[in-house]
Design an enzyme around this catalytic site. Structure first.
Site, PDB file in Angstrom:
ATOM      1  N   ARG A 187       0.806  -1.219   0.000  1.00  0.00           N
ATOM      2  CA  ARG A 187       0.000   0.000   0.000  1.00  0.00           C
ATOM      3  C   ARG A 187       0.845   1.278   0.000  1.00  0.00           C
ATOM      4  O   ARG A 187       0.413   2.317   0.483  1.00  0.00           O
ATOM      5  CB  ARG A 187      -0.991   0.019   1.174  1.00  0.00           C
ATOM      6  N   ARG A 235      -2.354   7.182  -0.368  1.00  0.00           N
ATOM      7  CA  ARG A 235      -2.700   7.308   1.043  1.00  0.00           C
ATOM      8  C   ARG A 235      -1.738   8.139   1.867  1.00  0.00           C
ATOM      9  O   ARG A 235      -2.093   9.188   2.352  1.00  0.00           O
ATOM     10  CB  ARG A 235      -2.865   5.934   1.697  1.00  0.00           C
ATOM     11  N   ARG A 271      -5.030  13.018  -6.600  1.00  0.00           N
ATOM     12  CA  ARG A 271      -6.376  12.475  -6.412  1.00  0.00           C
ATOM     13  C   ARG A 271      -7.416  13.590  -6.317  1.00  0.00           C
ATOM     14  O   ARG A 271      -8.545  13.427  -6.789  1.00  0.00           O
ATOM     15  CB  ARG A 271      -6.394  11.634  -5.146  1.00  0.00           C
ATOM     16  N   ASP A 326      -6.682  -1.702  -7.622  1.00  0.00           N
ATOM     17  CA  ASP A 326      -7.263  -2.319  -6.429  1.00  0.00           C
ATOM     18  C   ASP A 326      -7.599  -3.770  -6.746  1.00  0.00           C
ATOM     19  O   ASP A 326      -7.788  -4.128  -7.913  1.00  0.00           O
ATOM     20  CB  ASP A 326      -8.521  -1.582  -5.967  1.00  0.00           C
ATOM     21  N   TYR A 368     -15.689 -10.159  -0.542  1.00  0.00           N
ATOM     22  CA  TYR A 368     -16.279  -8.848  -0.852  1.00  0.00           C
ATOM     23  C   TYR A 368     -17.507  -8.970  -1.754  1.00  0.00           C
ATOM     24  O   TYR A 368     -18.484  -8.230  -1.603  1.00  0.00           O
ATOM     25  CB  TYR A 368     -15.234  -7.937  -1.517  1.00  0.00           C
TER      26      TYR A 368
HETATM   27  O1  CP3 Z   1       0.010  -1.346  -2.689  1.00  0.00           O
HETATM   28  C1  CP3 Z   1      -0.272  -0.327  -3.340  1.00  0.00           C
HETATM   29  O2  CP3 Z   1       0.048   0.791  -2.971  1.00  0.00           O
HETATM   30  C2  CP3 Z   1      -0.987  -0.484  -4.669  1.00  0.00           C
HETATM   31  C3  CP3 Z   1      -2.376  -0.130  -4.660  1.00  0.00           C
HETATM   32  C4  CP3 Z   1      -3.374  -0.957  -3.873  1.00  0.00           C
HETATM   33  C5  CP3 Z   1      -4.612  -0.398  -3.448  1.00  0.00           C
HETATM   34  N1  CP3 Z   1      -5.350  -1.405  -2.899  1.00  0.00           N
HETATM   35  C6  CP3 Z   1      -5.013   0.998  -3.615  1.00  0.00           C
HETATM   36  C7  CP3 Z   1      -6.084   1.552  -2.768  1.00  0.00           C
HETATM   37  C8  CP3 Z   1      -3.362  -2.303  -3.496  1.00  0.00           C
HETATM   38  C9  CP3 Z   1      -2.280  -3.364  -3.643  1.00  0.00           C
HETATM   39  C10 CP3 Z   1      -4.638  -2.576  -2.889  1.00  0.00           C
HETATM   40  C11 CP3 Z   1      -5.020  -3.916  -2.411  1.00  0.00           C
HETATM   41  C12 CP3 Z   1      -6.261  -4.088  -1.642  1.00  0.00           C
HETATM   42  N2  CP3 Z   1      -7.448  -3.438  -1.776  1.00  0.00           N
HETATM   43  C13 CP3 Z   1      -6.425  -5.081  -0.641  1.00  0.00           C
HETATM   44  C14 CP3 Z   1      -5.369  -6.101  -0.259  1.00  0.00           C
HETATM   45  C15 CP3 Z   1      -4.354  -5.540   0.652  1.00  0.00           C
HETATM   46  C16 CP3 Z   1      -4.789  -5.320   2.054  1.00  0.00           C
HETATM   47  O3  CP3 Z   1      -4.754  -4.148   2.482  1.00  0.00           O
HETATM   48  O4  CP3 Z   1      -5.182  -6.273   2.732  1.00  0.00           O
HETATM   49  C17 CP3 Z   1      -7.726  -4.964  -0.144  1.00  0.00           C
HETATM   50  C18 CP3 Z   1      -8.334  -5.802   0.951  1.00  0.00           C
HETATM   51  C19 CP3 Z   1      -8.377  -3.915  -0.875  1.00  0.00           C
HETATM   52  C20 CP3 Z   1      -9.777  -3.446  -0.754  1.00  0.00           C
HETATM   53  C21 CP3 Z   1      -9.858  -2.014  -0.390  1.00  0.00           C
HETATM   54  N3  CP3 Z   1      -9.508  -0.960  -1.208  1.00  0.00           N
HETATM   55  C22 CP3 Z   1     -10.282  -1.456   0.835  1.00  0.00           C
HETATM   56  C23 CP3 Z   1     -10.750  -2.265   2.037  1.00  0.00           C
HETATM   57  C24 CP3 Z   1     -10.188  -0.063   0.723  1.00  0.00           C
HETATM   58  C25 CP3 Z   1     -10.634   0.988   1.708  1.00  0.00           C
HETATM   59  C26 CP3 Z   1      -9.775   1.126   2.855  1.00  0.00           C
HETATM   60  C27 CP3 Z   1      -8.347   1.466   2.525  1.00  0.00           C
HETATM   61  O5  CP3 Z   1      -7.513   0.580   2.663  1.00  0.00           O
HETATM   62  O6  CP3 Z   1      -8.093   2.624   2.139  1.00  0.00           O
HETATM   63  C28 CP3 Z   1      -9.652   0.222  -0.553  1.00  0.00           C
HETATM   64  C29 CP3 Z   1      -9.355   1.560  -1.083  1.00  0.00           C
HETATM   65  C30 CP3 Z   1      -8.002   1.822  -1.652  1.00  0.00           C
HETATM   66  N4  CP3 Z   1      -7.263   0.965  -2.404  1.00  0.00           N
HETATM   67  C31 CP3 Z   1      -7.281   3.046  -1.517  1.00  0.00           C
HETATM   68  C32 CP3 Z   1      -6.074   2.869  -2.220  1.00  0.00           C
HETATM   69  C33 CP3 Z   1      -4.999   3.885  -2.424  1.00  0.00           C
HETATM   70  C34 CP3 Z   1      -7.771   4.269  -0.769  1.00  0.00           C
HETATM   71  C35 CP3 Z   1      -8.751   4.984  -1.637  1.00  0.00           C
HETATM   72  C36 CP3 Z   1      -8.563   6.470  -1.680  1.00  0.00           C
HETATM   73  O7  CP3 Z   1      -7.531   6.972  -2.111  1.00  0.00           O
HETATM   74  O8  CP3 Z   1      -9.548   7.096  -1.283  1.00  0.00           O
END
Ligand code: CP3
Length: 341
Positions: free
Chosen positions: A26, A30, A39, A76, A152
């Site tokens: 991640r 963020r 963003r 994602d 999900y």
């Molecule tokens: O690793 C990286 O930086 C690459 C990008 C990436 C995102 N999501 C971007 C994202 C990766 C590899 C993911 C994987 C992901 N997404 C997982 C597996 C990893 C883990 O954390 O267990 C899961 C479960 C998700 C599902 C998901 N996406 C959730 C639960 C959420 C909301 C909460 C959160 O973590 O922010 C997201 C949103 C998300 N995915 C954001 C980003 C940058 C935040 C959205 C924003 O910018 O508003």
């Protein structure tokens, strides 16, 4: 193109390297103000992920700003359900939401096995990223493991227990297997296309592994990860099953190059259970990045020592949004200077 820094790929091939590679789950987005600035110009996460030029830009930011040894494509895990016909929304501060879910056979009948061209925006982002990275570091592609994606799709949102999704495993296992199979086939198409587009290695995230019992995990998650690992022969694959301490021996037998550990897993015990041939990745507690610099540095060095060789340095899960990027830099600098001693 020849990579200038291929530490992580050499480590995954089992080669000795001058120092350990480091990246953070991640890392794209963020925590960086530079990410939030990009963003803010778009309507939200999904539009950013679907604008390949901008997705490539935020993918490369942590390479420029933090100095990580690999980029991970900005996307994602939930793009797969959408490509199968189940769109998602990203609700500010709350996370993913699916207006439709899969609860019965007729819901599943409406979905199809995703083809690579349905995710062309990710593939285009990979191509642009590769071009703009210009060989500085490798690019990681990724997908969710079938069980986590199913969780999900059935639940319809995040959950502490995913009890709606787990209910299907017990009430209607045949339907669960059909859904898992469709996800698996879609994921194989998607990951192979990511490699074709330029991904140098891949990671599979089984974020909700830890809520299943060992027996249920062996039935509903591992066989599908096994199928994906068997299909991916082109590049190294890392499997990260969060919370799956109870199947580390099984994970060690998967046909993949690396296994990710979370911070609850004892390092030496994990090495014994996984066996000697796999590369291990992890596993600093993400909350250690809140600690004073000295504590963080010491914990990082201790962790690295405990792993020994065949190790990719990372956190035990994704970096939390409120972590100070300066702390991430200290973590990365500690890894880099330890290796050159
Ligand atoms: O690793 C990286 O930086 C690459 C990008 C990436 C995102 N999501 C971007 C994202 C990766 C590899 C993911 C994987 C992901 N997404 C997982 C597996 C990893 C883990 O954390 O267990 C899961 C479960 C998700 C599902 C998901 N996406 C959730 C639960 C959420 C909301 C909460 C959160 O973590 O922010 C997201 C949103 C998300 N995915 C954001 C980003 C940058 C935040 C959205 C924003 O910018 O508003």
């Amino acid at each position: 193109m020849k990579l200038k820094n291929d530490l992580i790929l050499r480590t995954l091939r089992g080669e000795q390297t001058e120092r350990k590679p480091v990246w953070l789950m991640r890392q794209a987005g963020r925590i960086l103000p530079e990410y939030r600035a990009v963003r803010a110009k778009l309507s939200g996460f999904i539009e950013l992920a679907k604008t390949p030029e901008r997705a490539a830009e935020v993918t490369i930011q942590p390479v420029d700003i933090l100095g990580v040894d690999a980029a991970i494509i900005f996307s994602d895990i939930l793009v797969i359900p959408e490509a199968m016909g189940l769109p998602y929304e990203m609700v500010e501060k709350r996370g993913p939401f699916f207006p439709n879910t899969v609860r019965k056979a007729s819901d599943l009948d409406k979905l199809h096995i995703a083809q690579a061209d349905e995710l062309d925006y990710v593939l285009e982002a990979i191509q642009i990223t590769k071009k703009n990275l210009d060989g500085r570091v490798p690019l990681i592609g990724f997908a969710g493991a079938p069980w986590t994606i199913m969780a999900y799709m059935v639940e319809g949102s995040g959950s502490k227990t995913f009890s709606v999704a787990k209910r299907m495993l017990y009430q209607n296992p045949a339907l669960a297997h059909e859904l898992l199979d469709k996800i698996t086939q879609s994921t194989i198409h998607y990951l192979k296309a990511q490699v074709k587009a330029g991904a140098d290695m891949l990671q599979l995230f089984d974020s909700w592994a830890g809520i299943l019992s060992p027996e249920v995990y062996r039935k509903f998650s591992l066989p599908y990860i096994q199928k994906i690992a068997e299909a991916i022969t082109e590049v190294p694959l890392i499997v990260f099953a969060k919370g799956a301490f109870f199947v580390r021996e099984d994970l060690g037998k998967l046909p993949c190059a690396g296994i990710g550990l979370d911070w609850t897993m004892d390092i030496q015990e994990s090495r014994k259970l996984v066996g000697s041939d796999k590369v291990l990745q992890g596993n600093l507690d993400p909350c250690m990045l809140y600690a004073p610099d000295k504590v963080l540095q010491e914990a990082t060095l201790n962790m690295m020592k405990a792993f020994g060789d065949k190790h990719i340095v990372n956190l035990g899960h994704g970096v939390y949004p409120d972590i100070d990027p300066e702390k991430v830099k200290i973590f990365i600098e500690t890894v880099k200077s330890a290796g050159s001693e």
